[in-house]
Design a protein around this motif. Structure first.
Motif, PDB file in Angstrom:
ATOM      1  N   GLU A 162       1.212  -1.251  -0.280  1.00  0.00           N
ATOM      2  CA  GLU A 162       0.405   0.060  -0.328  1.00  0.00           C
ATOM      3  C   GLU A 162       0.758   1.672   0.016  1.00  0.00           C
ATOM      4  OE1 GLU A 162      -2.408  -0.249   3.815  1.00  0.00           O
ATOM      5  OE2 GLU A 162      -3.727  -1.473   2.533  1.00  0.00           O
ATOM      6  N   ARG A 163       1.735   0.871   0.331  1.00  0.00           N
ATOM      7  CA  ARG A 163       2.604   2.963   0.941  1.00  0.00           C
ATOM      8  C   ARG A 163       3.548   2.935  -0.154  1.00  0.00           C
ATOM      9  NH1 ARG A 163       6.379   2.771   3.786  1.00  0.00           N
ATOM     10  NH2 ARG A 163       7.099   0.407   4.810  1.00  0.00           N
ATOM     11  N   GLU A 164       4.089   1.671  -1.078  1.00  0.00           N
ATOM     12  CA  GLU A 164       4.897   1.304  -2.286  1.00  0.00           C
ATOM     13  C   GLU A 164       6.011   2.210  -1.392  1.00  0.00           C
ATOM     14  OE1 GLU A 164       2.667   3.855  -4.939  1.00  0.00           O
ATOM     15  OE2 GLU A 164       1.929   1.846  -6.310  1.00  0.00           O
ATOM     16  N   ALA A 165       6.317   1.873  -0.766  1.00  0.00           N
ATOM     17  CA  ALA A 165       8.076   1.479  -0.511  1.00  0.00           C
ATOM     18  C   ALA A 165       9.303   0.942  -1.988  1.00  0.00           C
ATOM     19  CB  ALA A 165       8.343   1.766   1.347  1.00  0.00           C
ATOM     20  N   VAL A 166      10.347   1.351  -0.826  1.00  0.00           N
ATOM     21  CA  VAL A 166      11.234   0.752  -1.495  1.00  0.00           C
ATOM     22  C   VAL A 166      11.971   0.271  -0.968  1.00  0.00           C
ATOM     23  CG1 VAL A 166      13.230   1.126  -2.697  1.00  0.00           C
ATOM     24  CG2 VAL A 166      11.596   3.097  -2.981  1.00  0.00           C
ATOM     25  N   LEU A 167      11.565  -1.419  -2.094  1.00  0.00           N
ATOM     26  CA  LEU A 167      12.139  -2.829  -1.040  1.00  0.00           C
ATOM     27  C   LEU A 167      13.538  -3.430  -2.886  1.00  0.00           C
ATOM     28  CD1 LEU A 167      12.347  -5.182   0.785  1.00  0.00           C
ATOM     29  CD2 LEU A 167      11.021  -5.942  -0.627  1.00  0.00           C
ATOM     30  N   TRP A 168      14.719  -3.451  -1.619  1.00  0.00           N
ATOM     31  CA  TRP A 168      15.777  -3.706  -2.298  1.00  0.00           C
ATOM     32  C   TRP A 168      16.567  -4.986  -1.811  1.00  0.00           C
ATOM     33  CZ3 TRP A 168      18.742  -0.724  -6.448  1.00  0.00           C
ATOM     34  CH2 TRP A 168      19.659  -1.460  -6.647  1.00  0.00           C
ATOM     35  N   GLY A 169      16.514  -5.954  -2.516  1.00  0.00           N
ATOM     36  CA  GLY A 169      16.931  -7.700  -1.410  1.00  0.00           C
ATOM     37  C   GLY A 169      17.648  -7.696  -2.405  1.00  0.00           C
ATOM     38  N   LEU A 170      18.524  -8.579  -1.418  1.00  0.00           N
ATOM     39  CA  LEU A 170      19.811  -9.622  -1.796  1.00  0.00           C
ATOM     40  C   LEU A 170      20.067 -10.979  -1.205  1.00  0.00           C
ATOM     41  CD1 LEU A 170      22.350 -10.199  -3.867  1.00  0.00           C
ATOM     42  CD2 LEU A 170      23.772  -8.498  -1.747  1.00  0.00           C
ATOM     43  N   ILE A 171      19.516 -11.775  -2.396  1.00  0.00           N
ATOM     44  CA  ILE A 171      19.330 -13.102  -2.167  1.00  0.00           C
ATOM     45  C   ILE A 171      20.867 -14.578  -2.775  1.00  0.00           C
ATOM     46  CG2 ILE A 171      18.288 -12.930  -1.358  1.00  0.00           C
ATOM     47  CD1 ILE A 171      16.742 -15.376  -3.536  1.00  0.00           C
ATOM     48  N   PRO A 172      21.220 -15.397  -1.857  1.00  0.00           N
ATOM     49  CA  PRO A 172      21.818 -15.969  -2.727  1.00  0.00           C
ATOM     50  C   PRO A 172      21.057 -17.215  -4.027  1.00  0.00           C
ATOM     51  CG  PRO A 172      22.098 -16.935  -1.142  1.00  0.00           C
ATOM     52  CD  PRO A 172      21.285 -15.817  -0.551  1.00  0.00           C
ATOM     53  N   GLU A 173      22.180 -17.399  -4.812  1.00  0.00           N
ATOM     54  CA  GLU A 173      20.976 -18.170  -6.185  1.00  0.00           C
ATOM     55  C   GLU A 173      20.656 -19.621  -5.034  1.00  0.00           C
ATOM     56  OE1 GLU A 173      21.533 -20.481  -9.693  1.00  0.00           O
ATOM     57  OE2 GLU A 173      22.749 -19.365  -9.775  1.00  0.00           O
ATOM     58  N   ALA A 174      21.844 -19.881  -4.027  1.00  0.00           N
ATOM     59  CA  ALA A 174      21.174 -21.070  -3.341  1.00  0.00           C
ATOM     60  C   ALA A 174      19.612 -20.799  -2.802  1.00  0.00           C
ATOM     61  CB  ALA A 174      22.326 -21.433  -2.305  1.00  0.00           C
TER      62      ALA A 174
END
Length: 281
Positions: A162-174
């Motif tokens: 609803e807030r349309e905040a910015v989300l930036w995620g980083l994960i390993p392919e595993a």
């Protein structure tokens, strides 16, 4: 006093304004407590947003600090909203203390950056994936409690959308190869990630299995929260064993974690690369 369920952003802002007003007036905690017939602990709890804000106490504090009347009036006018329970109040009984402390920050953050070393970050999980994680992480919990935790996560995700905040995620392919729940649950989760990352406010970088070590290799889950108000500093939430976490807003600590996140994201492929598909239909 209302039941402790974690301060809202409005509550934190007023508490911080009171702390700054005291410091600008050159008053120590002991002097304030003695002058207003309060304990030092009470004044400290007010400034840390650890107790409901009493209108009379706030008025007396601002008068004692000889705070400018226009600003004092604005602070007093914000008390009603600052004392309102947060949207998460109904789930307070199943929230660990660290989450009660940070949920008001996350719920108002303009930017959320997440690293998870092994799983899909919780703000991007499907209900089935989240339920499967809960079953493994808290096998001793009654099913009804685990269901409420999953319901709470869905409420967090809905507010974020609803807030349309910015989300930036980083994960390993595993993390995308780890079978959480079942292959069907994973297919649903991967489809959900593709839909989520098609939105302009959500970015997900995936570190390839063949990539070398990077700045966050071996690091626990990390969440960095940036607020749209100057009174509240950036926060870092660092995961611990069993789903516990440490919450800090110490500038040096948060800056160090931010540098690690920046370095790791810089080592990962750019966002927009198609996600791996280890569970084809």
């Amino acid at each position: 006093m209302r039941a402790r369920s974690g301060p809202t952003l409005e509550h934190r802002v007023v508490a911080e304004q009171l702390r700054l007003a005291r410091e600008r007036a050159g008053c120590g905690l002991a002097a304030v407590a003695a002058a207003l017939d309060l304990s030092e602990a009470t004044v400290r709890r007010i400034e840390r947003a650890e107790t409901a804000l009493d209108a009379g106490q706030v008025r007396d504090l601002l008068e004692y600090y000889n705070h400018p009347e226009d600003d004092a009036r604005r602070i007093r006018a914000s008390l009603v909203r600052a004392n309102e329970p947060g949207w998460w109040h109904r789930w307070r009984d199943i929230l660990p203390p660290w989450q009660r402390d940070v949920i008001g920050i996350e719920s108002s953050a303009g930017v959320v950056r997440i690293w998870h070393p092994a799983l899909v970050p919780d703000l991007l999980r499907t209900p089935a994936y989240a339920a499967a994680v809960e079953a493994v992480r808290h096998p001793e919990a009654p099913p009804a409690v685990r269901a409420r935790r999953t319901e709470f996560l869905r409420a967090r995700q809905e507010r974020f959308r609803e807030r349309e905040a910015v989300l930036w995620g980083l994960i390993p392919e595993a993390a995308l190869h780890t079978c959480v729940g079942s292959p069907g649950v994973m297919r649903e989760q991967l489809d959900a990630l593709r839909r989520a990352t098609a939105r302009p406010n959500i970015t997900l970088q995936v570190m390839p299995l063949t990539a070398g070590p990077h700045a966050l290799t071996g690091a626990p889950p990390l969440e960095l929260l940036r607020l749209p108000v100057q009174e509240i500093p950036d926060h870092a939430v660092v995961g611990g064993p069993g789903g516990d976490a440490l919450v800090t807003h110490d500038d040096a600590v948060v800056s160090a974690y931010r540098m690690l996140m920046d370095s790791a994201c810089g080592a990962a492929p750019a966002a927009g690369v198609p996600l791996p598909d280890p569970y084809p239909a």
